[in-house]
Design a protein around this motif. Structure first.
Motif, PDB file in Angstrom:
ATOM      1  N   ARG A  15       0.833  -1.202   0.000  1.00 58.24           N
ATOM      2  CA  ARG A  15       0.000   0.000   0.000  1.00 58.24           C
ATOM      3  C   ARG A  15       0.867   1.250   0.000  1.00 58.24           C
ATOM      4  N   HIS A  16       0.567   2.184  -0.902  1.00 59.71           N
ATOM      5  CA  HIS A  16       1.365   3.400  -1.030  1.00 59.71           C
ATOM      6  C   HIS A  16       0.542   4.460  -1.764  1.00 59.71           C
ATOM      7  N   ALA A  17       1.099   5.641  -1.887  1.00 62.49           N
ATOM      8  CA  ALA A  17       0.445   6.757  -2.584  1.00 62.49           C
ATOM      9  C   ALA A  17       1.502   7.538  -3.351  1.00 62.49           C
ATOM     10  N   HIS A  18       1.062   8.297  -4.358  1.00 64.93           N
ATOM     11  CA  HIS A  18       1.958   9.131  -5.158  1.00 64.93           C
ATOM     12  C   HIS A  18       1.528  10.598  -5.062  1.00 64.93           C
ATOM     13  N   ASP A  19       2.441  11.500  -5.368  1.00 66.20           N
ATOM     14  CA  ASP A  19       2.071  12.917  -5.448  1.00 66.20           C
ATOM     15  C   ASP A  19       1.753  13.323  -6.886  1.00 66.20           C
ATOM     16  N   PHE A  20       1.468  12.338  -7.724  1.00 67.88           N
ATOM     17  CA  PHE A  20       1.079  12.572  -9.108  1.00 67.88           C
ATOM     18  C   PHE A  20      -0.056  11.611  -9.455  1.00 67.88           C
ATOM     19  N   VAL A  21      -0.708  11.852 -10.574  1.00 64.60           N
ATOM     20  CA  VAL A  21      -1.766  10.958 -11.060  1.00 64.60           C
ATOM     21  C   VAL A  21      -1.110   9.803 -11.804  1.00 64.60           C
ATOM     22  N   GLU A  36      -8.140   3.496  -2.080  1.00 63.04           N
ATOM     23  CA  GLU A  36      -8.890   4.074  -0.969  1.00 63.04           C
ATOM     24  C   GLU A  36     -10.096   3.205  -0.604  1.00 63.04           C
ATOM     25  N   GLY A  37      -9.920   1.884  -0.638  1.00 56.45           N
ATOM     26  CA  GLY A  37     -10.991   0.972  -0.253  1.00 56.45           C
ATOM     27  C   GLY A  37     -11.950   0.613  -1.367  1.00 56.45           C
ATOM     28  N   ASP A  57      -3.317  -0.320  -3.522  1.00 60.51           N
ATOM     29  CA  ASP A  57      -2.615  -1.597  -3.502  1.00 60.51           C
ATOM     30  C   ASP A  57      -3.149  -2.412  -4.666  1.00 60.51           C
ATOM     31  N   PHE A  58      -2.427  -3.448  -5.067  1.00 60.84           N
ATOM     32  CA  PHE A  58      -2.872  -4.220  -6.213  1.00 60.84           C
ATOM     33  C   PHE A  58      -2.317  -5.633  -6.163  1.00 60.84           C
ATOM     34  N   VAL A  59      -3.027  -6.523  -6.878  1.00 61.24           N
ATOM     35  CA  VAL A  59      -2.593  -7.910  -7.041  1.00 61.24           C
ATOM     36  C   VAL A  59      -2.654  -8.207  -8.535  1.00 61.24           C
ATOM     37  N   PRO A  60      -1.507  -8.304  -9.221  1.00 58.83           N
ATOM     38  CA  PRO A  60      -1.518  -8.559 -10.666  1.00 58.83           C
ATOM     39  C   PRO A  60      -1.537 -10.043 -10.986  1.00 58.83           C
ATOM     40  N   SER A  61      -2.053 -10.386 -12.155  1.00 59.18           N
ATOM     41  CA  SER A  61      -1.893 -11.740 -12.654  1.00 59.18           C
ATOM     42  C   SER A  61      -0.437 -11.915 -13.100  1.00 59.18           C
ATOM     43  N   HIS A  62      -0.017 -13.159 -13.263  1.00 60.23           N
ATOM     44  CA  HIS A  62       1.376 -13.437 -13.598  1.00 60.23           C
ATOM     45  C   HIS A  62       1.785 -12.784 -14.911  1.00 60.23           C
TER      46      HIS A  62
END
Length: 236
Positions: A15-21, A36-37, A57-62
């Motif tokens: 989990r993290h955030a950026h100061d850009f889009v 954000e949920g 946060d994310f969960v990618p496929s292989h």
């Protein structure tokens, strides 16, 4: 940084955030994303927009492979798309895929590609200017979304046609569409978090046959349940 674009492959989140889009265009595979949920799955013909300062946060496929655009908000003309995951018109999706192919072939063209991607982004449906109408009776009914529409209408003291209209005004979806999205989100949870057979998941969610479940899942996420699960297992 004003705008940077590149092809990336992710192995996991954190989990993290950026100061850009950050805007994600999946070229291959799929990614489950939580901003954000708010959770969704980004896949073929669907881009994800992560506004600045939003934890995700994310969960990618292989096999997940994305074109990623990192851009200062000041560089984006107009409003961002309405949802964290937005359906993209097939014509625009072909454009974004061509941009991805150009970057993969020659990273030196990234600056031109970023400008072209920003131009294409302006053609994606923007956020509605008017805030959605909110009805507290509908918000209370959302917690009971497994109940029949007729039952929910009676519980709120509304006729079915009035209930439908207020439900759409509050959520932007019909009760049927909202329920389908909820069911498919639950299916994703089961596919990624349990070894349960796909047929069992389909029947538990109320589908009469697995083929209809597979069809609706693919319509939303661009991959079948078995393809989504297999990609996740390869990633693990």
């Amino acid at each position: 940084m004003s705008a940077q674009i590149e092809i990336r492959q992710y192995r996991g989140g954190g989990r993290h955030a950026h100061d850009f889009v950050q805007i994600l265009f999946p070229m291959r595979g799929a990614m489950r994303i939580d901003i954000e949920g708010e959770r969704n799955v980004v896949s073929n013909h669907r881009l994800a927009v992560i506004p600045e300062g939003h934890e995700h946060d994310f969960v990618p496929s292989h096999d997940c492979r994305l074109m990623v655009l990192d851009v200062d908000r000041s560089e984006i003309a107009g409003d961002l798309p309405a949802s964290i995951v937005t359906q993209v018109d097939p014509f625009l999706w072909r454009l974004f895929n061509l941009i991805g192919d150009e970057i993969a072939a020659d990273q030196h063209r990234a600056a031109d590609a970023a400008r072209l991607a920003l131009t294409g982004l302006q053609l994606v449906k923007p956020v509605p200017t008017a805030a959605p109408r909110v009805d507290e009776r509908i918000l209370a009914a959302l917690a009971r979304s497994d109940e029949s529409v007729a039952g929910l209408a009676r519980r709120t003291g509304l006729g079915q046609s009035q209930f439908h209209a207020l439900f759409r005004a509050t959520t932007g979806q019909s009760p049927k569409q909202f329920r389908l999205r909820r069911l498919l989100d639950r299916a994703v949870d089961r596919l990624t978090g349990t070894p349960d057979p796909i047929s069992e998941i389909a029947y538990d969610l109320g589908y009469q046959n697995v083929s209809s479940f597979n069809r609706l899942f693919k319509q939303r996420f661009g991959v079948t349940p078995s393809e989504f699960r297999a990609a996740g297992r390869r990633n693990g």
